[in-house]
Design a protein around this motif. Structure first.
Motif, short mmCIF file in Angstrom:
data_model
loop_
_atom_site.label_atom_id
_atom_site.label_comp_id
_atom_site.label_asym_id
_atom_site.label_seq_id
_atom_site.Cartn_x
_atom_site.Cartn_y
_atom_site.Cartn_z
N SER A 149 -2.27 -0.81 18.57
CA SER A 149 -0.96 -0.33 18.14
C SER A 149 -1.12 0.43 16.83
N ALA A 150 -0.17 1.30 16.54
CA ALA A 150 -0.23 2.09 15.30
C ALA A 150 -0.19 1.17 14.08
N SER A 151 0.58 0.09 14.15
CA SER A 151 0.65 -0.82 13.00
C SER A 151 -0.68 -1.53 12.80
N THR A 152 -1.37 -1.87 13.88
CA THR A 152 -2.69 -2.49 13.76
C THR A 152 -3.68 -1.50 13.14
N VAL A 153 -3.61 -0.26 13.55
CA VAL A 153 -4.49 0.78 12.99
C VAL A 153 -4.22 0.91 11.50
N ARG A 154 -2.95 0.98 11.11
CA ARG A 154 -2.61 1.10 9.68
C ARG A 154 -3.13 -0.11 8.88
N THR A 155 -3.04 -1.29 9.47
CA THR A 155 -3.57 -2.48 8.81
C THR A 155 -5.08 -2.38 8.64
N HIS A 156 -5.79 -1.97 9.69
CA HIS A 156 -7.25 -1.81 9.59
C HIS A 156 -7.61 -0.78 8.53
N LEU A 157 -6.86 0.33 8.48
CA LEU A 157 -7.12 1.37 7.49
C LEU A 157 -6.90 0.84 6.08
N GLN A 158 -5.81 0.13 5.88
CA GLN A 158 -5.51 -0.40 4.55
C GLN A 158 -6.58 -1.40 4.11
N LEU A 159 -6.99 -2.28 5.00
CA LEU A 159 -8.03 -3.26 4.66
C LEU A 159 -9.36 -2.55 4.37
N ALA A 160 -9.67 -1.53 5.16
CA ALA A 160 -10.92 -0.78 4.94
C ALA A 160 -10.92 -0.11 3.57
N VAL A 161 -9.81 0.54 3.22
CA VAL A 161 -9.73 1.23 1.92
C VAL A 161 -9.85 0.22 0.78
N ARG A 162 -9.19 -0.91 0.91
CA ARG A 162 -9.30 -1.94 -0.14
C ARG A 162 -10.73 -2.42 -0.31
N GLN A 163 -11.40 -2.69 0.82
CA GLN A 163 -12.78 -3.17 0.74
C GLN A 163 -13.71 -2.10 0.18
N LEU A 164 -13.51 -0.86 0.60
CA LEU A 164 -14.33 0.23 0.07
C LEU A 164 -14.10 0.42 -1.43
N ALA A 165 -12.85 0.30 -1.84
CA ALA A 165 -12.55 0.43 -3.27
C ALA A 165 -13.24 -0.67 -4.06
N LYS A 166 -13.20 -1.89 -3.55
CA LYS A 166 -13.87 -3.00 -4.24
C LYS A 166 -15.36 -2.78 -4.31
N THR A 167 -15.93 -2.28 -3.23
CA THR A 167 -17.37 -2.07 -3.16
C THR A 167 -17.84 -0.89 -4.01
N LEU A 168 -17.10 0.21 -3.94
CA LEU A 168 -17.55 1.45 -4.58
C LEU A 168 -17.11 1.60 -6.03
N MET A 169 -16.01 0.97 -6.40
CA MET A 169 -15.49 1.15 -7.75
C MET A 169 -15.07 -0.18 -8.38
N PRO A 170 -15.96 -1.16 -8.42
CA PRO A 170 -15.56 -2.47 -8.93
C PRO A 170 -15.24 -2.47 -10.42
N GLU A 171 -15.94 -1.65 -11.19
CA GLU A 171 -15.74 -1.67 -12.64
C GLU A 171 -14.47 -0.95 -13.07
N GLU A 172 -13.94 -0.11 -12.21
CA GLU A 172 -12.77 0.66 -12.60
C GLU A 172 -11.46 -0.07 -12.34
N GLY A 173 -11.52 -1.19 -11.62
CA GLY A 173 -10.31 -1.95 -11.35
C GLY A 173 -9.30 -1.17 -10.54
#
Length: 196
Positions: free
Chosen positions: A162-186
Motif C-alpha cells: 500500500s502507499a502508506s506502507t511504502v511511505r512508512t518504509h521510506l521514512q524509516l529508511a531516511v531516519r536510519q540513513l540519517a543516523k548512520t551517515l550524519m550521527p554527529e550533526e544531530g
C-alpha cells in the motif's frame, strides 16, 4: 487442503473464473518498464537487464495461475523479480560493490554534496554501505524512490504494497540513513506532511 488453513481470499480466488482475472499480457505491458528500470539499476547493463526481465516474465508465465491465486499478484511478481535479479547477480558472480553503485546516477540525493568529485564518490560509497544495512523492504522502497525517481503511489503499484506502507518504509529508511551517515550533526528526519 494439505493441512493448512486457507484464507477467505484464497478460497474465493479458487472458485473465481480465471478469465475474470488480469490477463498475463496486460500485466506484463503494465509492469515491463518499471521492472526493466529496476533491473538496469541493479545490473548496470541494458542487455543484461532486458534479458533478465524477459527471463523473469517467462518464469512468471509458468507460474501465472499460482500468481493469480496469491493474495497479492503484484507483490508475488515483485518478489519473483527481486529473487531473479539476485540469481542473475550470483550467476555472474558479481555482487554490487560500492565502486559499481557509486557511478549509478542518483536522481535525488537527500543532502547536497560538495563540488569535489572525490567527496561526491565517497558520499555515494557511504550511502551504498548504509543502504546495505537497511531491511530489504526499506532498501527497495528507497532505491525505487531516490534512485529511480518513482513516487510512493507508483512504488506501491510496482511492489504490491500500500502507499502508506511504502511511505512508512521510506521514512524509516531516511531516519536510519540519517543516523548512520550524519550521527554527529544531530540531523532529524522531517515530519512528513499530511496528504491533502
Amino acid at each position: 487442503m494439505d493441512g493448512s488453513v486457507a484464507t477467505a481470499t484464497q478460497l474465493l480466488r479458487a472458485e473465481l473464473s480465471l478469465e475474470l482475472e488480469m490477463p498475463y499480457e496486460a500485466f506484463t505491458s503494465q509492469q515491463r518498464e518499471p521492472y526493466y528500470r529496476y533491473a538496469f539499476s541493479k545490473l548496470a547493463s541494458a542487455t543484461e537487464a532486458r534479458d533478465a526481465v524477459n527471463d523473469f516474465f517467462v518464469k512468471l508465465h509458468g507460474r501465472w495461475q499460482e500468481a493469480l491465486r496469491s493474495d497479492n499478484l503484484v507483490a508475488f511478481a515483485w518478489k519473483m523479480l527481486h529473487d531473479h535479479i539476485v540469481d542473475v547477480l550470483r550467476r555472474r558472480d558479481r555482487r554490487p560493490t560500492p565502486v559499481d553503485t557509486a557511478f549509478i546516477p542518483v536522481t535525488a540525493l537527500l543532502w547536497s554534496v560538495e563540488s569535489d568529485p572525490i567527496d561526491a564518490l565517497l558520499t555515494r560509497i557511504d550511502l551504498y554501505q548504509a543502504l546495505a544495512r537497511l531491511p530489504e523492504r526499506q532498501k527497495e522502497c528507497f532505491w525505487l524512490k531516490h534512485v529511480l525517481g518513482y513516487t510512493a503511489v507508483e512504488i506501491a503499484g510496482i511492489t504490491g504494497s500500500s502507499a502508506s506502507t511504502v511511505r512508512t518504509h521510506l521514512q524509516l529508511a531516511v531516519r536510519q540513513l540519517a543516523k548512520t551517515l550524519m550521527p554527529e550533526e544531530g540531523w532529524a528526519c522531517p515530519v512528513p506532511r499530511k496528504a491533502s
